[in-house]
Design a protein around this motif. Structure first.
Motif, PDB file in Angstrom:
ATOM      1  N   GLY A 260       0.748  -1.228  -0.095  1.00 30.86           N
ATOM      2  CA  GLY A 260      -0.109   0.055  -0.024  1.00 30.86           C
ATOM      3  C   GLY A 260       1.102   1.172  -0.095  1.00 30.86           C
ATOM      4  N   LEU A 261       0.219   2.387   0.552  1.00 21.12           N
ATOM      5  CA  LEU A 261       0.838   3.653   0.543  1.00 21.12           C
ATOM      6  C   LEU A 261       1.580   4.137   1.783  1.00 21.12           C
ATOM      7  CD1 LEU A 261      -1.681   5.590  -1.693  1.00 21.12           C
ATOM      8  CD2 LEU A 261       0.347   4.410  -2.499  1.00 21.12           C
ATOM      9  N   ILE A 262       2.776   4.228   2.021  1.00 22.47           N
ATOM     10  CA  ILE A 262       3.322   4.669   2.964  1.00 22.47           C
ATOM     11  C   ILE A 262       2.845   6.091   3.548  1.00 22.47           C
ATOM     12  CG2 ILE A 262       5.616   5.139   2.375  1.00 22.47           C
ATOM     13  CD1 ILE A 262       6.685   3.631   4.701  1.00 22.47           C
ATOM     14  N   GLU A 263       2.871   6.413   4.693  1.00 20.45           N
ATOM     15  CA  GLU A 263       2.329   7.635   5.299  1.00 20.45           C
ATOM     16  C   GLU A 263       3.315   8.135   6.381  1.00 20.45           C
ATOM     17  OE1 GLU A 263      -0.835   8.993   4.633  1.00 20.45           O
ATOM     18  OE2 GLU A 263      -1.621   7.476   3.591  1.00 20.45           O
ATOM     19  N   LEU A 264       2.958   9.291   6.781  1.00 22.71           N
ATOM     20  CA  LEU A 264       3.959   9.911   8.020  1.00 22.71           C
ATOM     21  C   LEU A 264       4.066   9.238   9.062  1.00 22.71           C
ATOM     22  CD1 LEU A 264       5.420  12.533   8.750  1.00 22.71           C
ATOM     23  CD2 LEU A 264       3.181  13.532   9.672  1.00 22.71           C
ATOM     24  N   ASN A 265       5.531   9.083   9.439  1.00 21.76           N
ATOM     25  CA  ASN A 265       5.490   8.262  10.825  1.00 21.76           C
ATOM     26  C   ASN A 265       5.557   6.877  10.701  1.00 21.76           C
ATOM     27  OD1 ASN A 265       6.543  10.629  12.323  1.00 21.76           O
ATOM     28  ND2 ASN A 265       4.057  10.888  12.799  1.00 21.76           N
ATOM     29  N   GLU A 266       5.394   6.346   9.518  1.00 20.88           N
ATOM     30  CA  GLU A 266       5.529   4.867   9.049  1.00 20.88           C
ATOM     31  C   GLU A 266       6.723   4.460   8.600  1.00 20.88           C
ATOM     32  OE1 GLU A 266       0.764   3.467   8.247  1.00 20.88           O
ATOM     33  OE2 GLU A 266       2.285   4.211   6.301  1.00 20.88           O
ATOM     34  N   SER A 267       7.185   3.272   8.888  1.00 18.77           N
ATOM     35  CA  SER A 267       8.584   2.687   8.536  1.00 18.77           C
ATOM     36  C   SER A 267       8.216   1.403   7.764  1.00 18.77           C
ATOM     37  CB  SER A 267       9.429   2.606   9.395  1.00 18.77           C
ATOM     38  OG  SER A 267       8.755   1.411  10.540  1.00 18.77           O
ATOM     39  N   VAL A 268       9.215   1.146   7.105  1.00 21.63           N
ATOM     40  CA  VAL A 268       9.317  -0.023   6.428  1.00 21.63           C
ATOM     41  C   VAL A 268      10.673  -0.712   6.350  1.00 21.63           C
ATOM     42  CG1 VAL A 268       9.770   1.167   3.909  1.00 21.63           C
ATOM     43  CG2 VAL A 268       8.819  -1.273   3.996  1.00 21.63           C
ATOM     44  N   THR A 269      10.865  -1.987   6.511  1.00 24.33           N
ATOM     45  CA  THR A 269      12.263  -2.616   6.566  1.00 24.33           C
ATOM     46  C   THR A 269      12.136  -3.395   5.328  1.00 24.33           C
ATOM     47  OG1 THR A 269      12.295  -2.977   8.948  1.00 24.33           O
ATOM     48  CG2 THR A 269      13.521  -4.348   7.604  1.00 24.33           C
ATOM     49  N   TRP A 270      13.183  -3.382   4.411  1.00 23.45           N
ATOM     50  CA  TRP A 270      13.391  -3.977   3.142  1.00 23.45           C
ATOM     51  C   TRP A 270      14.363  -4.863   3.277  1.00 23.45           C
ATOM     52  CZ3 TRP A 270      10.028  -3.021  -0.650  1.00 23.45           C
ATOM     53  CH2 TRP A 270       9.490  -1.877  -0.578  1.00 23.45           C
ATOM     54  N   LYS A 271      14.349  -5.896   2.804  1.00 16.66           N
ATOM     55  CA  LYS A 271      15.462  -6.985   2.557  1.00 16.66           C
ATOM     56  C   LYS A 271      15.789  -6.941   1.144  1.00 16.66           C
ATOM     57  CE  LYS A 271      16.230 -12.090   3.295  1.00 16.66           C
ATOM     58  NZ  LYS A 271      15.765 -13.268   3.842  1.00 16.66           N
ATOM     59  N   ALA A 272      17.132  -7.085   0.594  1.00 17.38           N
ATOM     60  CA  ALA A 272      17.480  -7.167  -0.589  1.00 17.38           C
ATOM     61  C   ALA A 272      18.868  -7.406  -0.758  1.00 17.38           C
ATOM     62  CB  ALA A 272      17.268  -5.576  -1.354  1.00 17.38           C
ATOM     63  N   LYS A 273      19.630  -7.838  -2.030  1.00 13.40           N
ATOM     64  CA  LYS A 273      20.791  -8.267  -2.185  1.00 13.40           C
ATOM     65  C   LYS A 273      21.566  -7.202  -3.060  1.00 13.40           C
ATOM     66  CE  LYS A 273      23.052 -12.558  -2.946  1.00 13.40           C
ATOM     67  NZ  LYS A 273      22.889 -13.946  -3.346  1.00 13.40           N
ATOM     68  N   HIS A 274      22.393  -6.429  -2.360  1.00 17.33           N
ATOM     69  CA  HIS A 274      23.203  -5.712  -3.148  1.00 17.33           C
ATOM     70  C   HIS A 274      24.798  -5.944  -3.079  1.00 17.33           C
ATOM     71  CE1 HIS A 274      19.870  -2.708  -3.675  1.00 17.33           C
ATOM     72  NE2 HIS A 274      19.405  -3.011  -2.183  1.00 17.33           N
ATOM     73  N   PHE A 275      25.336  -5.656  -4.117  1.00 13.97           N
ATOM     74  CA  PHE A 275      26.805  -6.029  -4.126  1.00 13.97           C
ATOM     75  C   PHE A 275      27.171  -7.424  -3.691  1.00 13.97           C
ATOM     76  CE2 PHE A 275      26.747  -1.423  -3.113  1.00 13.97           C
ATOM     77  CZ  PHE A 275      27.090  -1.053  -4.212  1.00 13.97           C
ATOM     78  N   GLY A 276      26.139  -8.465  -4.048  1.00  7.90           N
ATOM     79  CA  GLY A 276      26.114  -9.651  -3.429  1.00  7.90           C
ATOM     80  C   GLY A 276      25.786 -10.104  -2.285  1.00  7.90           C
TER      81      GLY A 276
END
Length: 166
Positions: free
Chosen positions: A45-61
């Protein structure tokens, strides 16, 4: 502190551009190459003020986690997300939207500081800034593609965007 500034013009209304830019779902689409997944906080959905998100990803292996929080929010003109935890020492990502009649100027300013002092600064010069610029350009390309076509309707609730409110 390196700063990346990207300013695409998008042939779409400011509200659509603003909302696509804060869409967790569109972010996932724009980062398919790193297989980014929202794993906690606001995960769709759409993130709002004071909300947070934690992302998991692969960068530089390397598999990484990064949490950011929306610290400023003025719909539909601007919002800011800042790193709470992650590989950077810090970052601030400003998203600014300017209405140009039936177009929108989307100004994307990403200021960050790499960890490891002198080694981090060297890494910025050698590859980090270029890598981050490519990621942001791809994200903006996808936002533009969706905003300028009917694809935005796959992400956003079409009923909220009547012709006068685009």
């Amino acid at each position: 502190m390196p700063i990346i500034k990207i300013e695409p013009e998008i042939n779409s209304g400011i509200k659509i551009c603003f909302d696509l830019s804060r869409s967790i779902d569109l972010h996932k689409i724009s980062t398919q190459q790193t297989n980014e997944q929202a794993i906690s906080g606001k995960i769709s959905g759409l993130i709002e003020l004071n909300e947070s998100v934690t992302w998991k990803a692969k960068h530089f292996g390397i598999c990484q986690k990064l949490t950011s929080k929306i610290t400023e929010f003025e719909k539909p003109n601007q919002f800011v997300d800042e790193m709470v935890s992650g590989i950077f020492k810090n970052f601030k990502h400003e998203h600014i939207f300017t209405n140009l009649s039936n177009r929108t100027l989307m100004t994307d300013i990403f200021a960050y500081e790499s960890p490891l002092g002198v080694l981090g600064k060297l890494a910025d010069k050698l590859f980090v800034k270029k890598y981050m610029t490519k990621l942001l350009e791809e994200r903006n390309r996808v936002i533009k593609e969706y905003a300028e076509s009917n694809q935005w309707k796959k992400i956003l609730n079409e009923r909220e965007y009547i012709i006068l409110n685009l």
